[in-house]
Each structure stands twice: as structure tokens, then as C-alpha cells.
Design a protein around this motif. Structure first.
Motif, PDB file in Angstrom:
ATOM      1  N   GLU A  94       0.907  -1.080   0.058  1.00  0.00           N
ATOM      2  CA  GLU A  94      -0.184   0.124  -0.166  1.00  0.00           C
ATOM      3  C   GLU A  94       0.796   1.252  -0.175  1.00  0.00           C
ATOM      4  OE1 GLU A  94      -3.243   0.183  -0.166  1.00  0.00           O
ATOM      5  OE2 GLU A  94      -3.671  -2.041  -0.009  1.00  0.00           O
ATOM      6  N   ARG A  95       0.285   2.269  -0.274  1.00  0.00           N
ATOM      7  CA  ARG A  95       1.054   3.658  -0.439  1.00  0.00           C
ATOM      8  C   ARG A  95       0.992   4.258   1.055  1.00  0.00           C
ATOM      9  NH1 ARG A  95      -1.558   5.976  -5.926  1.00  0.00           N
ATOM     10  NH2 ARG A  95      -0.222   4.506  -7.198  1.00  0.00           N
ATOM     11  N   VAL A  96       2.131   5.092   1.195  1.00  0.00           N
ATOM     12  CA  VAL A  96       2.377   5.878   2.501  1.00  0.00           C
ATOM     13  C   VAL A  96       2.297   7.291   2.019  1.00  0.00           C
ATOM     14  CG1 VAL A  96       3.820   6.077   4.345  1.00  0.00           C
ATOM     15  CG2 VAL A  96       3.850   4.092   3.554  1.00  0.00           C
ATOM     16  N   PHE A  97       1.106   7.758   2.731  1.00  0.00           N
ATOM     17  CA  PHE A  97       0.703   9.334   2.578  1.00  0.00           C
ATOM     18  C   PHE A  97       1.233  10.206   3.797  1.00  0.00           C
ATOM     19  CE2 PHE A  97      -2.169   6.834   0.118  1.00  0.00           C
ATOM     20  CZ  PHE A  97      -2.246   7.243  -1.095  1.00  0.00           C
ATOM     21  N   PRO A  98       1.301  11.605   3.354  1.00  0.00           N
ATOM     22  CA  PRO A  98       1.658  12.546   4.604  1.00  0.00           C
ATOM     23  C   PRO A  98       0.589  12.235   5.687  1.00  0.00           C
ATOM     24  CG  PRO A  98       1.681  13.684   2.348  1.00  0.00           C
ATOM     25  CD  PRO A  98       1.028  12.314   2.170  1.00  0.00           C
ATOM     26  N   GLY A  99       1.108  12.473   6.896  1.00  0.00           N
ATOM     27  CA  GLY A  99       0.185  12.309   7.823  1.00  0.00           C
ATOM     28  C   GLY A  99       0.244  10.865   8.580  1.00  0.00           C
ATOM     29  N   ASP A 100       0.531   9.932   7.741  1.00  0.00           N
ATOM     30  CA  ASP A 100       0.726   8.468   7.998  1.00  0.00           C
ATOM     31  C   ASP A 100       1.847   8.227   9.338  1.00  0.00           C
ATOM     32  OD1 ASP A 100      -1.377   7.509   6.769  1.00  0.00           O
ATOM     33  OD2 ASP A 100       0.088   6.510   5.073  1.00  0.00           O
ATOM     34  N   THR A 101       1.654   7.248  10.325  1.00  0.00           N
ATOM     35  CA  THR A 101       2.565   6.912  11.362  1.00  0.00           C
ATOM     36  C   THR A 101       2.867   5.563  10.901  1.00  0.00           C
ATOM     37  OG1 THR A 101       1.964   8.486  12.958  1.00  0.00           O
ATOM     38  CG2 THR A 101       3.168   6.407  13.612  1.00  0.00           C
ATOM     39  N   ILE A 102       4.218   4.941  10.625  1.00  0.00           N
ATOM     40  CA  ILE A 102       4.390   3.762  10.369  1.00  0.00           C
ATOM     41  C   ILE A 102       5.140   3.071  11.432  1.00  0.00           C
ATOM     42  CG2 ILE A 102       5.891   2.577   8.670  1.00  0.00           C
ATOM     43  CD1 ILE A 102       3.633   4.106   7.406  1.00  0.00           C
ATOM     44  N   THR A 103       4.655   1.745  11.602  1.00  0.00           N
ATOM     45  CA  THR A 103       5.263   0.872  12.756  1.00  0.00           C
ATOM     46  C   THR A 103       5.876  -0.340  11.963  1.00  0.00           C
ATOM     47  OG1 THR A 103       3.539   1.824  14.243  1.00  0.00           O
ATOM     48  CG2 THR A 103       4.763  -0.284  14.668  1.00  0.00           C
ATOM     49  N   VAL A 104       7.044  -0.835  12.238  1.00  0.00           N
ATOM     50  CA  VAL A 104       7.774  -1.690  11.489  1.00  0.00           C
ATOM     51  C   VAL A 104       7.817  -2.923  12.652  1.00  0.00           C
ATOM     52  CG1 VAL A 104       9.826  -2.525  10.306  1.00  0.00           C
ATOM     53  CG2 VAL A 104       8.819  -0.235   9.972  1.00  0.00           C
ATOM     54  N   THR A 105       7.666  -4.024  12.396  1.00  0.00           N
ATOM     55  CA  THR A 105       7.738  -5.172  13.136  1.00  0.00           C
ATOM     56  C   THR A 105       8.233  -6.318  12.444  1.00  0.00           C
ATOM     57  OG1 THR A 105       5.414  -5.930  12.909  1.00  0.00           O
ATOM     58  CG2 THR A 105       5.733  -4.526  14.727  1.00  0.00           C
ATOM     59  N   GLY A 106       8.853  -7.209  13.296  1.00  0.00           N
ATOM     60  CA  GLY A 106       9.383  -8.590  12.744  1.00  0.00           C
ATOM     61  C   GLY A 106       9.145  -9.672  13.924  1.00  0.00           C
ATOM     62  N   GLU A 107       8.782 -10.976  13.204  1.00  0.00           N
ATOM     63  CA  GLU A 107       8.831 -12.113  13.994  1.00  0.00           C
ATOM     64  C   GLU A 107       9.461 -13.125  13.619  1.00  0.00           C
ATOM     65  OE1 GLU A 107       5.250 -15.198  15.456  1.00  0.00           O
ATOM     66  OE2 GLU A 107       4.748 -12.951  15.220  1.00  0.00           O
ATOM     67  N   ILE A 108      10.276 -13.988  14.538  1.00  0.00           N
ATOM     68  CA  ILE A 108      11.263 -15.022  14.032  1.00  0.00           C
ATOM     69  C   ILE A 108      10.224 -16.132  13.577  1.00  0.00           C
ATOM     70  CG2 ILE A 108      12.946 -16.656  14.636  1.00  0.00           C
ATOM     71  CD1 ILE A 108      14.074 -14.424  16.347  1.00  0.00           C
ATOM     72  N   THR A 109      10.312 -16.847  12.387  1.00  0.00           N
ATOM     73  CA  THR A 109       9.748 -17.699  11.976  1.00  0.00           C
ATOM     74  C   THR A 109      10.595 -18.964  11.996  1.00  0.00           C
ATOM     75  OG1 THR A 109      10.158 -17.273   9.520  1.00  0.00           O
ATOM     76  CG2 THR A 109       8.175 -16.246  10.582  1.00  0.00           C
ATOM     77  N   ASP A 110      11.847 -19.273  11.765  1.00  0.00           N
ATOM     78  CA  ASP A 110      12.347 -20.322  11.736  1.00  0.00           C
ATOM     79  C   ASP A 110      14.009 -20.059  12.392  1.00  0.00           C
ATOM     80  OD1 ASP A 110      12.907 -23.263  10.894  1.00  0.00           O
ATOM     81  OD2 ASP A 110      14.036 -22.135   9.420  1.00  0.00           O
ATOM     82  N   VAL A 111      14.499 -21.016  12.952  1.00  0.00           N
ATOM     83  CA  VAL A 111      15.625 -20.999  13.399  1.00  0.00           C
ATOM     84  C   VAL A 111      16.412 -22.474  13.252  1.00  0.00           C
ATOM     85  CG1 VAL A 111      17.269 -20.774  15.572  1.00  0.00           C
ATOM     86  CG2 VAL A 111      15.290 -19.480  15.520  1.00  0.00           C
ATOM     87  N   ALA A 112      17.522 -22.544  12.127  1.00  0.00           N
ATOM     88  CA  ALA A 112      17.985 -23.753  11.786  1.00  0.00           C
ATOM     89  C   ALA A 112      19.322 -23.550  12.173  1.00  0.00           C
ATOM     90  CB  ALA A 112      17.686 -23.991  10.371  1.00  0.00           C
ATOM     91  N   ASP A 113      20.068 -24.770  12.066  1.00  0.00           N
ATOM     92  CA  ASP A 113      21.398 -24.977  12.075  1.00  0.00           C
ATOM     93  C   ASP A 113      22.143 -24.714  10.729  1.00  0.00           C
ATOM     94  OD1 ASP A 113      21.439 -25.514  15.018  1.00  0.00           O
ATOM     95  OD2 ASP A 113      21.247 -27.632  14.557  1.00  0.00           O
ATOM     96  N   GLY A 114      23.244 -24.041  10.947  1.00  0.00           N
ATOM     97  CA  GLY A 114      24.105 -23.642   9.847  1.00  0.00           C
ATOM     98  C   GLY A 114      25.171 -24.650  10.137  1.00  0.00           C
TER      99      GLY A 114
END
Length: 146
Positions: A94-114
Motif C-alpha cells: 500500500e502507499r504511505v501518505f503524509p500524516g501516516d505513522t508507520i510501525t515496523v515489526t518482525g517475528e522469527i519464523t525459523d531457527v535452523a543450524d548452519g
């Protein structure tokens, strides 16, 4: 601000379902889009010239997608450290317009041995204060086992 290459998390610090630090950018203004245009070289007038944007059929000027990706990368470097990010992909929704407040989040979905490390995969999302998802994505980071 901390050094982006400074070690942060190790394999023992992360689990599936863990969330990263929230990055909130409040009340974006048209001037933010202009400054980003200067920093990035993206001088498409649709991002800063209101009459041009409206003549092109838009309700207003809107942010460059890569500006929102930049907010997201800020969260990632705070969470994992710049030197640990192996992949970062985004999809602009979606587009971000003047006046918008943006919140960025992240969630771990996988942990694997390298090889000697652990490979962490996380889903990413940026939303407006109205709950509209403007960006989704994924990152892969390599964390030391200790």
C-alpha cells in the motif's frame, strides 16, 4: 545509536515466535519524501509535487516505497546487526501518505543450524496507524552459536 556491526544476539538468544524491536516513525510529512528524494536520487514528482500527483490520479503525494524499506532495514540492523543480515526482501503493498505513522515489526519464523552458526528467518511488516499493511517481507540473518 549503536554500531550496526556490534554483536548482539547469539543462537541461544532467539526462538521461533520472538519479535524484534518496534520502529515507529510518526506523522510523516511531504518534506520527508522530499528529503528522501534528495538522499536517494528518486526525483519522481509524484512523491513531492501535489498537483502532479493529483493529475496522475492519486489522492496526494506518497512516499517512495524504498523509504518504508529503509525504516524496515533500520529495525533489522537494530535487531540483528548489519553484518549478520544475509537476505532482506520486501513487497510493497500500500502507499504511505503524509500524516501516516508507520510501525515496523518482525517475528522469527525459523531457527535452523548452519555450518557453525544458526540461520534465523523472520517475517517483517510495516503498518500504518490505521492497521493497513504497507510493506511485508522476510529477512535471513546468520547468528553465531555463542
Amino acid at each position: 545509536m549503536t554500531d550496526a556491526s556490534e554483536p548482539r544476539l547469539t543462537a541461544g538468544d532467539v526462538s521461533v515466535g520472538d519479535t524484534g524491536p518496534e520502529v515507529v516513525v510518526e506523522d510523516l510529512e511531504q518534506g520527508d519524501f522530499v528529503r528522501y528524494a534528495g538522499a536517494s536520487g528518486d526525483f519522481n514528482p509524484i512523491h513531492y509535487d501535489e498537483p502532479y500527483a493529483r493529475d496522475a490520479g492519486n489522492e496526494s503525494v506518497f512516499a517512495q516505497g524504498m523509504l518504508t524499506a529503509g525504516f524496515t532495514s533500520h529495525m533489522l540492523t537494530d535487531w540483528f546487526g548489519l553484518d549478520r543480515i544475509e537476505r532482506f526482501t520486501v513487497r510493497f503493498q500500500e502507499r504511505v501518505f503524509p500524516g501516516d505513522t508507520i510501525t515496523v515489526t518482525g517475528e522469527i519464523t525459523d531457527v535452523a543450524d548452519g555450518d557453525a552458526d544458526v540461520i534465523v528467518t523472520a517475517d517483517l511488516e510495516a503498518k500504518t496507524d490505521d492497521g493497513d499493511v504497507v510493506l511485508s517481507g522476510e529477512t535471513v540473518a546468520r547468528l553465531p552459536s555463542e
